[in-house]
Design a protein around this motif. Structure first.
Motif, PDB file in Angstrom:
ATOM      1  N   GLN A   1       0.809  -1.215   0.000  1.00 48.43           N
ATOM      2  CA  GLN A   1       0.000   0.000   0.000  1.00 48.43           C
ATOM      3  C   GLN A   1       0.846   1.271   0.000  1.00 48.43           C
ATOM      4  O   GLN A   1       0.332   2.356  -0.279  1.00 48.43           O
ATOM      5  CB  GLN A   1      -0.935  -0.009   1.212  1.00 48.43           C
ATOM      6  CG  GLN A   1      -1.988  -1.111   1.151  1.00 48.43           C
ATOM      7  CD  GLN A   1      -2.793  -1.227   2.430  1.00 48.43           C
ATOM      8  OE1 GLN A   1      -2.643  -0.417   3.343  1.00 48.43           O
ATOM      9  NE2 GLN A   1      -3.649  -2.239   2.504  1.00 48.43           N
ATOM     10  N   LEU A   2       2.133   1.140   0.295  1.00 46.14           N
ATOM     11  CA  LEU A   2       3.012   2.308   0.340  1.00 46.14           C
ATOM     12  C   LEU A   2       3.606   2.651  -1.021  1.00 46.14           C
ATOM     13  O   LEU A   2       4.213   3.712  -1.183  1.00 46.14           O
ATOM     14  CB  LEU A   2       4.160   2.060   1.329  1.00 46.14           C
ATOM     15  CG  LEU A   2       3.774   1.785   2.787  1.00 46.14           C
ATOM     16  CD1 LEU A   2       5.012   1.426   3.594  1.00 46.14           C
ATOM     17  CD2 LEU A   2       3.065   2.990   3.388  1.00 46.14           C
ATOM     18  N   ALA A   3       3.458   1.746  -1.996  1.00 49.13           N
ATOM     19  CA  ALA A   3       4.136   1.911  -3.285  1.00 49.13           C
ATOM     20  C   ALA A   3       3.147   2.169  -4.409  1.00 49.13           C
ATOM     21  O   ALA A   3       1.951   1.883  -4.296  1.00 49.13           O
ATOM     22  CB  ALA A   3       4.972   0.675  -3.591  1.00 49.13           C
ATOM     23  N   GLN A   4       3.675   2.702  -5.499  1.00 52.09           N
ATOM     24  CA  GLN A   4       2.875   2.948  -6.698  1.00 52.09           C
ATOM     25  C   GLN A   4       3.316   2.083  -7.875  1.00 52.09           C
ATOM     26  O   GLN A   4       2.683   2.080  -8.922  1.00 52.09           O
ATOM     27  CB  GLN A   4       2.977   4.428  -7.108  1.00 52.09           C
ATOM     28  CG  GLN A   4       2.276   5.393  -6.171  1.00 52.09           C
ATOM     29  CD  GLN A   4       3.028   5.585  -4.865  1.00 52.09           C
ATOM     30  OE1 GLN A   4       4.228   5.845  -4.870  1.00 52.09           O
ATOM     31  NE2 GLN A   4       2.331   5.458  -3.745  1.00 52.09           N
ATOM     32  N   LEU A   5       4.399   1.316  -7.684  1.00 49.55           N
ATOM     33  CA  LEU A   5       4.976   0.546  -8.784  1.00 49.55           C
ATOM     34  C   LEU A   5       5.812  -0.591  -8.211  1.00 49.55           C
ATOM     35  O   LEU A   5       6.516  -0.407  -7.217  1.00 49.55           O
ATOM     36  CB  LEU A   5       5.862   1.464  -9.641  1.00 49.55           C
ATOM     37  CG  LEU A   5       6.804   0.826 -10.663  1.00 49.55           C
ATOM     38  CD1 LEU A   5       6.009   0.153 -11.762  1.00 49.55           C
ATOM     39  CD2 LEU A   5       7.740   1.880 -11.242  1.00 49.55           C
ATOM     40  N   ALA A   6       5.733  -1.775  -8.837  1.00 46.40           N
ATOM     41  CA  ALA A   6       6.569  -2.913  -8.442  1.00 46.40           C
ATOM     42  C   ALA A   6       7.583  -3.205  -9.538  1.00 46.40           C
ATOM     43  O   ALA A   6       7.248  -3.181 -10.730  1.00 46.40           O
ATOM     44  CB  ALA A   6       5.710  -4.145  -8.191  1.00 46.40           C
ATOM     45  N   VAL A   7       8.828  -3.479  -9.142  1.00 49.59           N
ATOM     46  CA  VAL A   7       9.882  -3.814 -10.099  1.00 49.59           C
ATOM     47  C   VAL A   7      10.414  -5.208  -9.785  1.00 49.59           C
ATOM     48  O   VAL A   7      10.606  -5.573  -8.632  1.00 49.59           O
ATOM     49  CB  VAL A   7      11.030  -2.779 -10.066  1.00 49.59           C
ATOM     50  CG1 VAL A   7      10.536  -1.431 -10.566  1.00 49.59           C
ATOM     51  CG2 VAL A   7      11.628  -2.636  -8.674  1.00 49.59           C
ATOM     52  N   THR A   8      10.642  -6.002 -10.835  1.00 49.64           N
ATOM     53  CA  THR A   8      11.194  -7.355 -10.675  1.00 49.64           C
ATOM     54  C   THR A   8      12.284  -7.571 -11.725  1.00 49.64           C
ATOM     55  O   THR A   8      12.064  -8.243 -12.734  1.00 49.64           O
ATOM     56  CB  THR A   8      10.094  -8.430 -10.813  1.00 49.64           C
ATOM     57  OG1 THR A   8       9.387  -8.219 -12.050  1.00 49.64           O
ATOM     58  CG2 THR A   8       9.115  -8.356  -9.668  1.00 49.64           C
ATOM     59  N   PRO A   9      13.473  -7.017 -11.495  1.00 51.67           N
ATOM     60  CA  PRO A   9      14.558  -7.078 -12.483  1.00 51.67           C
ATOM     61  C   PRO A   9      15.416  -8.333 -12.358  1.00 51.67           C
ATOM     62  O   PRO A   9      16.650  -8.264 -12.275  1.00 51.67           O
ATOM     63  CB  PRO A   9      15.365  -5.819 -12.149  1.00 51.67           C
ATOM     64  CG  PRO A   9      15.199  -5.665 -10.669  1.00 51.67           C
ATOM     65  CD  PRO A   9      13.815  -6.159 -10.347  1.00 51.67           C
ATOM     66  N   LEU A  10      14.786  -9.507 -12.358  1.00 53.75           N
ATOM     67  CA  LEU A  10      15.517 -10.759 -12.154  1.00 53.75           C
ATOM     68  C   LEU A  10      16.275 -11.169 -13.412  1.00 53.75           C
ATOM     69  O   LEU A  10      15.809 -10.969 -14.534  1.00 53.75           O
ATOM     70  CB  LEU A  10      14.547 -11.866 -11.756  1.00 53.75           C
ATOM     71  CG  LEU A  10      13.805 -11.668 -10.427  1.00 53.75           C
ATOM     72  CD1 LEU A  10      12.794 -12.779 -10.225  1.00 53.75           C
ATOM     73  CD2 LEU A  10      14.774 -11.614  -9.269  1.00 53.75           C
ATOM     74  N   HIS A  11      17.433 -11.799 -13.197  1.00 51.37           N
ATOM     75  CA  HIS A  11      18.266 -12.266 -14.304  1.00 51.37           C
ATOM     76  C   HIS A  11      18.524 -13.766 -14.262  1.00 51.37           C
ATOM     77  O   HIS A  11      19.205 -14.298 -15.151  1.00 51.37           O
ATOM     78  CB  HIS A  11      19.605 -11.519 -14.291  1.00 51.37           C
ATOM     79  CG  HIS A  11      19.448 -10.034 -14.411  1.00 51.37           C
ATOM     80  ND1 HIS A  11      19.881  -9.151 -13.442  1.00 51.37           N
ATOM     81  CD2 HIS A  11      18.875  -9.278 -15.378  1.00 51.37           C
ATOM     82  CE1 HIS A  11      19.601  -7.915 -13.810  1.00 51.37           C
ATOM     83  NE2 HIS A  11      18.989  -7.959 -14.979  1.00 51.37           N
ATOM     84  N   ALA A  12      18.023 -14.453 -13.246  1.00 50.36           N
ATOM     85  CA  ALA A  12      18.206 -15.905 -13.142  1.00 50.36           C
ATOM     86  C   ALA A  12      17.171 -16.440 -12.170  1.00 50.36           C
ATOM     87  O   ALA A  12      16.524 -15.688 -11.437  1.00 50.36           O
ATOM     88  CB  ALA A  12      19.618 -16.253 -12.673  1.00 50.36           C
ATOM     89  N   GLY A  13      17.030 -17.771 -12.154  1.00 50.40           N
ATOM     90  CA  GLY A  13      16.101 -18.408 -11.233  1.00 50.40           C
ATOM     91  C   GLY A  13      15.359 -19.537 -11.913  1.00 50.40           C
ATOM     92  O   GLY A  13      15.796 -20.066 -12.934  1.00 50.40           O
ATOM     93  N   GLY A  14      14.233 -19.908 -11.340  1.00 47.74           N
ATOM     94  CA  GLY A  14      13.434 -20.987 -11.902  1.00 47.74           C
ATOM     95  C   GLY A  14      11.998 -20.873 -11.443  1.00 47.74           C
ATOM     96  O   GLY A  14      11.666 -20.083 -10.564  1.00 47.74           O
ATOM     97  N   GLY A  15      11.131 -21.671 -12.045  1.00 47.18           N
ATOM     98  CA  GLY A  15       9.732 -21.665 -11.651  1.00 47.18           C
ATOM     99  C   GLY A  15       9.024 -20.387 -12.054  1.00 47.18           C
ATOM    100  O   GLY A  15       9.470 -19.647 -12.931  1.00 47.18           O
TER     101      GLY A  15
END
Length: 394
Positions: free
Chosen positions: A305-319
């Motif tokens: 509720q405190l934010a206006q935008l979500a960022v997900t700058p992932l470069h690796a992982g799975g699922g």
């Protein structure tokens, strides 16, 4: 009511990490049809779930497992590749069944009988195999979630790219071990679950005769949030901060995106929320102007509720990434790399903004934060697909 045994590395928790949320979803799905015995096998101290386990018809048993040294693991791995499989020869993530584990499990379960055993994550499959014999259970399912060999390989490549050679080599060796163990262990299970169609297709191409199903990551359904955008210039990153792909992603974002934005306009702010940040990461974030850290946060709803935008700058992982679904469910527009949305049926430009480079992130972040009214339709479309395809109600 029939009884099943669920073997898991975590306790179910709707407010926990991705694994804990997936375990919670399984529990919600199963408890209406079975009495569930929950066996937790872990190398770590378990935190208390935010939702009390006493609310559910099951009991929890925990068997701590102490890892052997990395040097011993490395030696055993090298021997296993040349001489064949050596019990306990896995590195960074595989839980070998030890003699003392067998004795304890026999004492706990030899008098119990189950309709089926469900093993959550491949690295616990030696325990599942033994318990199937001890309890005379005929049916055994495996929830892989993601394909471990591919995930470890992806993280290893990222570590090597960032010149973290020792950890990178460990991860590449672990990927090779998981690849071998997938061929050895998957045939033991009557049914196998993965989290996305992409993983199903990849696994099916390797194992033509296995019964492989999609069990998508889902989050608990919530009423549609107020879509009217709130005023502010705050971005949000959520993730388990002790997990290298998340740590690398937030460091990259701060160094290559946020600092540039903050220099241009010091009203820009970034919230970082998640479990188990390292001392160095926590210090790095706290010393950067404009960043607020919520470490080990148990109330993500208030943080969203405190934010206006979500960022997900992932470069690796799975699922598939539950953090993307959660942000959309809370009504935040999302800017994401391809890695962050892999396996999700999301369309760039409709459900989220695609970005890979620092310039693309900066341009998209500024466009949304300075003119959030223009993205109201995207937020509604994103909420709709999460509500229709990636949420559940019980």
């Amino acid at each position: 009511m029939k009884r099943i045994l669920f073997i898991s590395p975590v306790l179910p928790d709707n407010n926990g990490s991705g694994r804990e949320k997936r375990a919670y979803y399984w529990l919600q799905k199963l408890q209406h049809h079975y009495e569930v015995d929950w066996l937790v096998i872990t190398t770590q101290n378990l935190h208390t779930p935010t939702v009390p386990l006493s609310n559910y018809q099951h009991h929890q048993l925990s068997i701590p497992y102490a890892r052997i040294s990395k040097v011993a693991h490395m030696a055993a791995i090298c021997l296993s590749f040349t001489l064949g499989s050596i019990r306990g020869s896995s590195l960074l993530g595989w839980y070998p069944l030890q003699k003392h584990d067998r004795k304890q499990l026999y004492n706990l379960y030899s008098n119990l009988r189950y309709e089926k055993i469900i093993c959550f994550r491949l690295y616990l499959s030696e325990f599942a195999q033994y318990l199937q014999t001890v309890t005379h259970t005929t049916s055994m399912w495996l929830d892989m979630d993601d394909i471990e060999s591919a995930t470890w390989n992806s993280i290893g490549n990222l570590l090597l790219k960032n010149r973290i050679y020792k950890a990178g080599i460990y991860h590449k060796l672990a990927a090779a071990q998981f690849y071998v163990n997938e061929h050895k262990m998957l045939r033991l299970f009557d049914r196998i679950f993965v989290c996305s169609r992409k993983d199903q297709e990849l696994l099916s191409s390797r194992f033509l005769t296995l019964d492989i199903h999609i069990h998508a990551n889902k989050i608990e359904s919530k009423p549609i949030p107020s879509i009217s955008p709130t005023h502010g210039l705050t971005m949000l990153f959520v993730g388990t901060l002790g997990y290298y792909p998340n740590e690398e992603a937030i460091r990259w974002f701060v160094n290559h995106v946020f600092r540039i934005m903050h220099q241009r306009d010091n009203r820009f702010a970034l919230i970082v929320a998640g479990y188990a940040p390292s001392v160095s990461l926590h210090s790095f974030l706290q010393q950067t102007p404009g960043i607020t850290v919520y470490a080990n946060c148990n109330d993500l709803a208030s943080v969203y509720q405190l934010a206006q935008l979500a960022v997900t700058p992932l470069h690796a992982g799975g699922g598939t990434k539950i953090k993307v679904l959660e942000a959309m469910q809370y009504g935040l527009p999302v800017i994401a790399t391809q890695e962050a949305v892999n396996g999700l049926d999301l369309e760039p430009g409709k459900h989220y903004i695609a970005a890979e480079t620092s310039n693309e992130f900066i341009k998209s972040c500024e466009a949304i934060l300075y003119n959030s009214n223009s993205y109201e339709k995207m937020r509604k479309d994103a909420y709709a697909i999460v509500n229709n395809q990636y949420s559940y109600t019980y």
